[in-house]
Scaffold this motif. Structure first.
Motif, PDB file in Angstrom:
ATOM      1  N   ASN A 187      -1.674  -7.503  15.100  1.00  0.00           N
ATOM      2  CA  ASN A 187      -2.259  -6.395  15.865  1.00  0.00           C
ATOM      3  C   ASN A 187      -2.141  -6.720  17.351  1.00  0.00           C
ATOM      4  OD1 ASN A 187      -3.666  -4.350  16.980  1.00  0.00           O
ATOM      5  ND2 ASN A 187      -5.615  -4.811  16.002  1.00  0.00           N
ATOM      6  N   LYS A 188      -1.297  -5.973  18.042  1.00  0.00           N
ATOM      7  CA  LYS A 188      -0.994  -6.314  19.443  1.00  0.00           C
ATOM      8  C   LYS A 188      -2.183  -6.094  20.381  1.00  0.00           C
ATOM      9  CE  LYS A 188       3.967  -6.004  19.226  1.00  0.00           C
ATOM     10  NZ  LYS A 188       4.205  -5.258  17.988  1.00  0.00           N
ATOM     11  N   LYS A 189      -3.186  -5.318  19.924  1.00  0.00           N
ATOM     12  CA  LYS A 189      -4.323  -5.040  20.814  1.00  0.00           C
ATOM     13  C   LYS A 189      -5.261  -6.237  20.947  1.00  0.00           C
ATOM     14  CE  LYS A 189      -4.755  -0.036  20.347  1.00  0.00           C
ATOM     15  NZ  LYS A 189      -5.573   1.027  19.763  1.00  0.00           N
ATOM     16  N   GLU A 190      -5.108  -7.209  20.056  1.00  0.00           N
ATOM     17  CA  GLU A 190      -6.024  -8.351  20.120  1.00  0.00           C
ATOM     18  C   GLU A 190      -5.796  -9.152  21.394  1.00  0.00           C
ATOM     19  OE1 GLU A 190      -7.652 -10.075  16.204  1.00  0.00           O
ATOM     20  OE2 GLU A 190      -5.517 -10.460  16.287  1.00  0.00           O
ATOM     21  N   LYS A 191      -6.898  -9.579  22.012  1.00  0.00           N
ATOM     22  CA  LYS A 191      -6.795 -10.372  23.251  1.00  0.00           C
ATOM     23  C   LYS A 191      -6.065 -11.692  22.961  1.00  0.00           C
ATOM     24  CE  LYS A 191      -9.808  -7.778  25.730  1.00  0.00           C
ATOM     25  NZ  LYS A 191      -9.631  -6.572  24.925  1.00  0.00           N
ATOM     26  N   VAL A 192      -6.514 -12.375  21.910  1.00  0.00           N
ATOM     27  CA  VAL A 192      -5.872 -13.639  21.535  1.00  0.00           C
ATOM     28  C   VAL A 192      -5.122 -13.397  20.229  1.00  0.00           C
ATOM     29  CG1 VAL A 192      -6.271 -16.082  21.036  1.00  0.00           C
ATOM     30  CG2 VAL A 192      -7.862 -14.841  22.504  1.00  0.00           C
ATOM     31  N   LEU A 193      -3.815 -13.635  20.239  1.00  0.00           N
ATOM     32  CA  LEU A 193      -3.037 -13.391  19.018  1.00  0.00           C
ATOM     33  C   LEU A 193      -3.125 -14.603  18.103  1.00  0.00           C
ATOM     34  CD1 LEU A 193       0.124 -11.625  20.501  1.00  0.00           C
ATOM     35  CD2 LEU A 193      -1.935 -10.602  19.577  1.00  0.00           C
ATOM     36  N   ARG A 194      -3.961 -14.462  17.068  1.00  0.00           N
ATOM     37  CA  ARG A 194      -4.166 -15.608  16.170  1.00  0.00           C
ATOM     38  C   ARG A 194      -3.307 -15.517  14.921  1.00  0.00           C
ATOM     39  NH1 ARG A 194      -9.679 -14.699  16.583  1.00  0.00           N
ATOM     40  NH2 ARG A 194     -10.712 -15.863  18.239  1.00  0.00           N
ATOM     41  N   GLY A 195      -2.724 -14.355  14.693  1.00  0.00           N
ATOM     42  CA  GLY A 195      -1.876 -14.213  13.503  1.00  0.00           C
ATOM     43  C   GLY A 195      -2.674 -14.077  12.218  1.00  0.00           C
ATOM     44  N   ASN A 196      -3.913 -13.540  12.326  1.00  0.00           N
ATOM     45  CA  ASN A 196      -4.694 -13.399  11.083  1.00  0.00           C
ATOM     46  C   ASN A 196      -5.017 -11.938  10.775  1.00  0.00           C
ATOM     47  OD1 ASN A 196      -6.555 -12.901  13.034  1.00  0.00           O
ATOM     48  ND2 ASN A 196      -7.995 -14.503  12.443  1.00  0.00           N
ATOM     49  N   THR A 197      -4.229 -11.004  11.330  1.00  0.00           N
ATOM     50  CA  THR A 197      -4.469  -9.587  11.009  1.00  0.00           C
ATOM     51  C   THR A 197      -3.431  -9.090  10.000  1.00  0.00           C
ATOM     52  OG1 THR A 197      -3.105  -8.863  12.873  1.00  0.00           O
ATOM     53  CG2 THR A 197      -5.463  -9.061  13.262  1.00  0.00           C
ATOM     54  N   TRP A 198      -3.862  -8.098   9.212  1.00  0.00           N
ATOM     55  CA  TRP A 198      -2.993  -7.488   8.203  1.00  0.00           C
ATOM     56  C   TRP A 198      -3.034  -5.973   8.400  1.00  0.00           C
ATOM     57  CZ3 TRP A 198      -0.569 -10.553   4.375  1.00  0.00           C
ATOM     58  CH2 TRP A 198      -0.959 -11.905   4.387  1.00  0.00           C
ATOM     59  N   ARG A 199      -1.917  -5.312   8.133  1.00  0.00           N
ATOM     60  CA  ARG A 199      -1.895  -3.861   8.293  1.00  0.00           C
ATOM     61  C   ARG A 199      -1.688  -3.183   6.943  1.00  0.00           C
ATOM     62  NH1 ARG A 199       2.973  -1.666  11.423  1.00  0.00           N
ATOM     63  NH2 ARG A 199       3.789  -1.637   9.301  1.00  0.00           N
ATOM     64  N   LEU A 200      -2.396  -2.079   6.744  1.00  0.00           N
ATOM     65  CA  LEU A 200      -2.193  -1.293   5.515  1.00  0.00           C
ATOM     66  C   LEU A 200      -0.754  -0.799   5.481  1.00  0.00           C
ATOM     67  CD1 LEU A 200      -5.379   0.983   5.466  1.00  0.00           C
ATOM     68  CD2 LEU A 200      -4.900  -0.899   3.908  1.00  0.00           C
ATOM     69  N   SER A 201      -0.176  -0.784   4.292  1.00  0.00           N
ATOM     70  CA  SER A 201       1.174  -0.242   4.131  1.00  0.00           C
ATOM     71  C   SER A 201       1.149   0.748   2.971  1.00  0.00           C
ATOM     72  CB  SER A 201       2.150  -1.375   3.810  1.00  0.00           C
ATOM     73  OG  SER A 201       3.335  -0.839   3.270  1.00  0.00           O
ATOM     74  N   PHE A 202       1.856   1.860   3.145  1.00  0.00           N
ATOM     75  CA  PHE A 202       1.888   2.886   2.095  1.00  0.00           C
ATOM     76  C   PHE A 202       3.325   3.134   1.627  1.00  0.00           C
ATOM     77  CE2 PHE A 202      -1.824   3.475   4.734  1.00  0.00           C
ATOM     78  CZ  PHE A 202      -2.840   3.566   3.795  1.00  0.00           C
ATOM     79  N   SER A 203       4.178   2.115   1.787  1.00  0.00           N
ATOM     80  CA  SER A 203       5.601   2.278   1.446  1.00  0.00           C
ATOM     81  C   SER A 203       5.796   2.790   0.026  1.00  0.00           C
ATOM     82  CB  SER A 203       6.328   0.943   1.575  1.00  0.00           C
ATOM     83  OG  SER A 203       6.228   0.467   2.881  1.00  0.00           O
ATOM     84  N   HIS A 204       4.977   2.269  -0.904  1.00  0.00           N
ATOM     85  CA  HIS A 204       5.157   2.665  -2.309  1.00  0.00           C
ATOM     86  C   HIS A 204       4.842   4.146  -2.511  1.00  0.00           C
ATOM     87  CE1 HIS A 204       1.065   1.488  -1.556  1.00  0.00           C
ATOM     88  NE2 HIS A 204       0.634   1.620  -2.799  1.00  0.00           N
ATOM     89  N   ILE A 205       3.830   4.654  -1.774  1.00  0.00           N
ATOM     90  CA  ILE A 205       3.459   6.069  -1.898  1.00  0.00           C
ATOM     91  C   ILE A 205       4.503   6.949  -1.204  1.00  0.00           C
ATOM     92  CG2 ILE A 205       1.608   7.754  -1.543  1.00  0.00           C
ATOM     93  CD1 ILE A 205       0.438   5.485  -3.032  1.00  0.00           C
TER      94      ILE A 205
END
Length: 340
Positions: A187-205
């Motif tokens: 998530n690019k909006k985070e002040k400190v990029l810790r690499g612990n965010t996940w994004r919902l994906s709806f590719s299968h739908i």
């Protein structure tokens, strides 16, 4: 064939390793598998699905698309505990790094195909493989680690996927009963990029909607009426791709996902198969394009599944306006870019 050979080899190796990734299975996603690929089939997206029983999802910003993941209680999947960060959050960075290392080692064992792992792209959820394919161009394969979580969709999706007028209430219910998919996306909006965010994906739908896109169940089947929905989507994708090649700096924020999202919204505005007659391609494309131009003008394109998440931010108004001018220019001059 080459892609299948390489991916099957990697999945077999992951299964045999008995390690954290031994429960993985594959799912083809993206334009090639949705049958809306517009150029040579030289790019493939392969999701590696990792089943997880339950997770706690905490929104990490106001988009409703990005989450921190933690385990509610001791998970059955004990092998995942080593991927927690110091705050107990599941680290996308650690998981991707571990998978990347295994794949880097394993591609060396693939016989008679030359495969390399590309350098890591900042913020990308994919591990990209390059497959040599003489005499044709190289093939690039994005391997996307995807958590498949068996629980109900988060609240931010409640008012999304409004497909009742187009595909019906029953189909919407079926889709919403399927698992949640989460990809390791920074998530690019985070002040400190810790690499612990996940994004919902709806590719299968999305794949499901594109491959069964008619309001009548026989649309585009051998004995049914043909429609031009997919042709319209391909045209806008191609238009964006060509404009991006002309103005790479100005349009780096835009991608085919914008075209796809606008397409799904258009399918709701014009839900009947009769609205997309094959013979009316010209007229249908212009309606769909008109909707997309309207979104650019307002800097407002709601994510199809997460309505509060706007894919065209007001901060990018200058590039939205520039794209709008370029498209209008093409429209008014009979799309010279299509003939170049």
């Amino acid at each position: 064939e080459l892609v299948n050979k390489v991916v099957s080899h990697l999945i077999q190796a992951l299964h045999n390793s008995g390690g954290s990734f031994s429960s993985i299975r594959r799912l083809g996603a993206g334009s090639y598998y949705e049958h809306v690929k517009i150029s040579e089939p030289n790019e493939f997206d392969i999701m590696l699905l990792m089943p997880i029983a339950r997770l706690q999802l905490d929104e990490c910003d106001d988009t409703g698309a990005y989450y921190y993941l933690t385990f509610k209680r001791n998970p059955k999947e004990k092998y995942l505990l080593k991927f927690l960060d110091e705050e107990g959050k599941l680290s996308a960075f650690k998981m991707l790094q571990a998978l990347r290392e295994i794949i880097k080692q394993e591609v060396k064992n693939i016989k008679d195909v030359e495969v390399t792992v590309q350098r890591k792209k900042a913020g990308s959820p994919a591990i990209t493989l390059q497959i040599k394919n003489p005499p044709a161009a190289d093939i690039s394969v994005d391997i996307i680690l995807t958590l498949e979580v068996q629980q109900s969709w988060p609240p931010s999706t409640q008012d999304g996927l409004k497909i009742e007028p187009w595909l019906g209430r029953k189909v919407r219910r079926q889709f919403r009963n399927s698992s949640i998919y989460l990809v390791a996306k920074q998530n690019k909006k985070e002040k400190v990029l810790r690499g612990n965010t996940w994004r919902l994906s709806f590719s299968h739908i999305e794949k499901g909607m594109l491959n069964n896109h008619g309001s009548s169940k026989t649309c585009c089947e051998s004995d049914g009426q043909k429609c031009c929905r997919k042709s319209c989507l391909k045209l806008l994708k191609y238009l964006l791709e060509q404009l991006k090649m002309k103005y790479p700096k100005k349009f780096e924020k835009f991608c085919s996902y914008h075209a796809k999202t606008a397409f799904f919204h258009s399918c709701i505005i014009w839900p009947k198969d009769a609205d997309w007659h094959l013979g009316d391609l010209d007229h249908c494309f212009q309606k769909y394009l008109g909707y997309f131009l309207d979104c650019l003008q307002k800097s407002q394109l709601p994510h199809f599944f997460i309505p509060k998440y706007n894919l065209l931010s007001v901060e990018d108004k200058a590039s939205n306006d520039f794209l709008s001018r370029q498209i209008n220019n093409e429209l008014n001059n009979g799309f010279p870019i299509f003939h170049e």
